[in-house]
Every structure is written in C-alpha cells, then in structure tokens.
Enzyme design. Structure first.
Site, short mmCIF file in Angstrom:
data_model
loop_
_atom_site.label_atom_id
_atom_site.label_comp_id
_atom_site.label_asym_id
_atom_site.label_seq_id
_atom_site.Cartn_x
_atom_site.Cartn_y
_atom_site.Cartn_z
N ALA A 13 48.34 -11.41 56.30
CA ALA A 13 47.56 -10.24 57.14
C ALA A 13 47.79 -8.82 56.29
O ALA A 13 47.23 -8.01 56.70
CB ALA A 13 48.13 -10.28 58.47
N ASN A 97 44.89 -17.72 56.64
CA ASN A 97 43.97 -16.85 55.68
C ASN A 97 44.87 -16.86 54.34
O ASN A 97 44.20 -16.57 53.04
CB ASN A 97 44.07 -15.47 56.40
CG ASN A 97 43.41 -14.39 55.36
OD1 ASN A 97 42.35 -14.36 54.98
ND2 ASN A 97 44.31 -13.79 54.71
N SER A 148 36.37 -21.56 51.54
CA SER A 148 35.61 -20.77 50.37
C SER A 148 34.31 -21.49 50.27
O SER A 148 34.35 -22.56 50.27
CB SER A 148 36.54 -20.55 49.29
OG SER A 148 35.65 -19.97 48.38
N TYR A 161 41.18 -24.20 42.94
CA TYR A 161 40.81 -23.52 44.03
C TYR A 161 39.73 -24.50 44.71
O TYR A 161 40.02 -24.40 46.02
CB TYR A 161 40.19 -22.11 43.38
CG TYR A 161 40.02 -21.09 44.61
CD1 TYR A 161 40.95 -20.48 45.27
CD2 TYR A 161 38.86 -20.85 45.01
CE1 TYR A 161 40.71 -19.91 46.43
CE2 TYR A 161 38.21 -19.92 46.10
CZ TYR A 161 39.24 -19.41 46.70
OH TYR A 161 38.87 -18.55 47.51
N ILE A 194 33.59 -11.63 48.68
CA ILE A 194 33.92 -10.47 49.50
C ILE A 194 34.51 -9.62 48.66
O ILE A 194 35.39 -9.96 48.08
CB ILE A 194 34.59 -11.13 50.61
CG1 ILE A 194 33.99 -12.31 51.29
CG2 ILE A 194 35.04 -10.10 51.67
CD1 ILE A 194 32.65 -12.01 52.19
N1 LIG Z 1 37.58 -12.34 48.68
C1 LIG Z 1 36.98 -13.43 48.67
O1 LIG Z 1 35.59 -13.29 47.87
C2 LIG Z 1 37.04 -14.57 49.05
C3 LIG Z 1 36.09 -15.82 49.01
C4 LIG Z 1 36.23 -16.67 49.87
C5 LIG Z 1 37.39 -17.05 50.27
N2 LIG Z 1 38.45 -16.15 50.27
C6 LIG Z 1 39.77 -16.58 50.89
O2 LIG Z 1 40.35 -15.43 51.93
C7 LIG Z 1 41.52 -15.29 51.79
C8 LIG Z 1 41.76 -14.25 51.83
O3 LIG Z 1 41.54 -13.46 50.55
P1 LIG Z 1 41.60 -12.04 50.20
O4 LIG Z 1 40.22 -11.88 49.42
O5 LIG Z 1 41.81 -10.99 51.13
O6 LIG Z 1 42.56 -11.62 49.19
P2 LIG Z 1 43.86 -11.24 48.85
O7 LIG Z 1 44.49 -11.35 47.64
O8 LIG Z 1 43.72 -9.47 49.09
O9 LIG Z 1 44.77 -11.71 49.95
C9 LIG Z 1 45.66 -12.71 50.14
C10 LIG Z 1 46.61 -12.62 50.98
O10 LIG Z 1 47.54 -13.84 50.91
C11 LIG Z 1 48.85 -13.61 50.63
N3 LIG Z 1 49.47 -14.65 50.07
C12 LIG Z 1 49.42 -14.94 48.56
N4 LIG Z 1 50.28 -15.84 48.26
C13 LIG Z 1 51.17 -16.01 49.25
C14 LIG Z 1 52.18 -16.73 49.61
N5 LIG Z 1 52.88 -17.68 48.51
N6 LIG Z 1 52.89 -16.72 50.68
C15 LIG Z 1 52.49 -15.75 51.76
N7 LIG Z 1 51.31 -15.13 51.33
C16 LIG Z 1 50.81 -15.20 50.28
C17 LIG Z 1 48.75 -12.13 49.90
O11 LIG Z 1 49.99 -11.56 50.05
C18 LIG Z 1 47.43 -11.49 50.43
O12 LIG Z 1 47.98 -10.87 51.80
C19 LIG Z 1 42.10 -16.55 50.65
O13 LIG Z 1 42.55 -17.58 51.40
C20 LIG Z 1 40.89 -16.51 49.84
O14 LIG Z 1 40.96 -17.86 49.37
C21 LIG Z 1 38.29 -14.78 49.75
#
Ligand SMILES: NC(=O)c1ccc[n+]([C@@H]2O[C@H](COP(=O)([O-])OP(=O)(O)OC[C@H]3O[C@@H](n4cnc5c(N)ncnc54)[C@H](O)[C@@H]3O)[C@@H](O)[C@H]2O)c1
Length: 253
Positions: A13, A97, A148, A161, A194
C-alpha cells in the site's frame, strides 16, 4: 460513505496503485492496514518510511491506520506478522495488490526470475489470503485481487508475470466458489497500462507498442483502479463475485 465501519488490509500500500486504493477507501470511511515491504533480517531494506507517510495522511482524514510489514514471498513472515496484527484489529476487506515484474524473453529467463515473480504475485497473495481467511469469513468480508491485462492476453518477455496473474484469476474464481457460503465475495481487477513506478521502468519502444493498442489512446491512472476496487469492495457490488473487471481503456476486450 461507501465503506463506513470497514477495515481494509491493502498489500503493497505504500505507493502506486496500493496507495491510491488506501486513500480512496479512507475517503469513503474505511480504516486502513497499510502493508509495506519489510525484509526478514535487514531493516535497511524496509519501506516503512513510505508507509508511515501514508498512515499520517489517512489519520489526517480522521481514520485509523495500522502498519504491517512483511515480505509477501516469505510465508513464515506473512503468518507471523498477520497473527500479531489480528490481536489489534480485524480486517473485513482484503486487497491483494503487491506485485513485481522481472521481464525477460522465455529463452533467457533465469529460474530465479520465474520463481520470484510466481512466488510474490501468486503464492504471496495466497499466503496473505489464507492468513486472513478466518476473520474475513466471520465478517462476511470481501477480497479483491489485483491481476493484470497481461494475465488475460499475454505479452512478449512476460511469461512469468502473465502466468502469475492468470493464476491469480483462477485463484479468484476458485475462492469465490469456496467462500460464497460465508458471504465472502472474491473478485479481481485486471488493470491495463497504469502510470506508476512499475510502468515508468518500461522502455520508450515498449510504451509506444502498448499505446498503439489502447483504443482510448491514453494511459490509466492509479485512481482508475482505486475507483474499481472501491466499487467491488462496497455493497454496490453485493451480488458480484468471481468477476474479473477490466480497467484497461479497451486494450483487451
Ligand atoms: N502499473 C500497471 O500498469 C499495472 C498493470 C496491471 C497490473 N498491475 C498490478 O498492480 C499492482 C500494483 O502495482 P503498481 O503499478 O502500483 O507498482 P508498484 O511497483 O508501484 O507497487 C508494487 C507494490 O508491491 C510491493 N511489493 C513488491 N514486492 C513485495 C514483496 N516481496 N513483499 C511485500 N510487498 C512487495 C511494493 O513495495 C509496492 O508497494 C501489482 O500487482 C501490479 O502487478 C499494475
């Protein structure tokens, strides 16, 4: 207020989509458990400072904020930290998330790149869900898994992924069936492209390739995912379970 009296546990978060969901939920009346990455033995690697900044914003909105740190890929740590948290608070919404990418062409993908992504994105979400299942069942709670578009359509260089996110969708549907008798709804969101730290790491070429296939011709914002999570977590979605909500600008239909 859509989430008055609820407490939401949101993994990863402290930034990006997770942070946006936390702020949207707090605005709608929910107390928030801010989960952040914490290393088992090296506190230097923890992301606690980011989580504390977010917790302060949530408290300024008049809500309670709790901090919970663990490495989502470390099952023992997940169980131990959630057990400690449950003494203090009983969440009734879970947002899985947290997630990572480690892209490589399949020919070159190293075993650790495959295992790390599957372990964090898929197994980690399952460990957290298991650890919180009892309180969710007692409270007729709900779960939203952040999958995703790549889990639905695949992508070059993202076999790990895509497999992890497709797995998360399968897990969502199985849990939706399993927990329905306890009135726990389980849904997924499949975000498209995103703007967050995750996509800022993409090359210009990869970015252009994606923009070409988005009919709405713009990238999504973390708030677009937060709005979908808010809907699915609220009583407005009381009759929706096992669903995968695409929030992708039409990229995959
Ligand atoms: N940004 C996009 O375009 C997109 C698209 C589809 C899906 N998503 C999904 O949305 C979710 C959030 O992604 P985001 O874009 O905000 O990326 P982000 O990298 O900003 O956030 C990912 C979060 O996961 C946490 N995290 C990662 N590895 C971890 C671990 N081992 N233990 C605990 N926490 C961990 C990170 O600290 C971070 O807070 C993810 O699951 C991602 O796959 C993102």
């Amino acid at each position: 207020m859509l989430l008055q009296g609820k407490t939401a546990f949101i993994t990863g978060a402290s930034r990006g989509i997770g942070e946006s969901i936390a702020l949207a939920f707090a605005r709608e009346g929910a107390d928030i458990v801010v989960h952040y990455y914490a290393h088992k033995s090296d506190p230097e690697k923890n992301l606690r400072a980011e989580a504390e900044t977010l917790a302060a914003k949530i408290r300024d909105m008049g809500r309670k904020a709790y901090l919970c740190g663990f490495d989502i890929g470390d099952r023992e740590m997940v169980d131990a930290e959630i057990k400690k948290l449950l003494v203090e608070v009983t969440p009734n919404i879970l947002i899985n998330n947290a997630g990572i990418t480690a892209d490589n062409l399949a020919m070159r993908m190293k075993p650790e790149e495959w295992e790390r992504v599957i372990n964090i994105n898929l197994s980690g979400s399952f460990w957290v869900t298991q650890a919180l299942m009892r309180p969710l069942m007692k409270n007729a709670g709900c779960i939203v898994n952040i999958a995703s578009v790549i889990g639905q359509m695949g992508n070059i260089g993202q076999a790990n992924y895509a497999a992890s996110k497709a797995g998360l969708i399968g897990m969502t549907k199985s849990l939706a069936r399993e927990l329905a008798s306890k009135k726990v709804r389980v849904n997924a969101i499949a975000p498209g492209f995103i703007e967050t730290a995750m996509t800022h790491a993409m090359t210009d070429e990869a970015r252009k390739g994606l923009m070409d296939i988005i009919p709405l011709k713009e990238t999504g914002k973390p708030e677009d995912i937060a709005n979908a999570a808010l809907f699915l977590s609220s009583d407005m979605a009381r009759y929706i379970t096992g669903e995968v909500l695409k929030v992708n600008g039409g990229m995959y239909m």
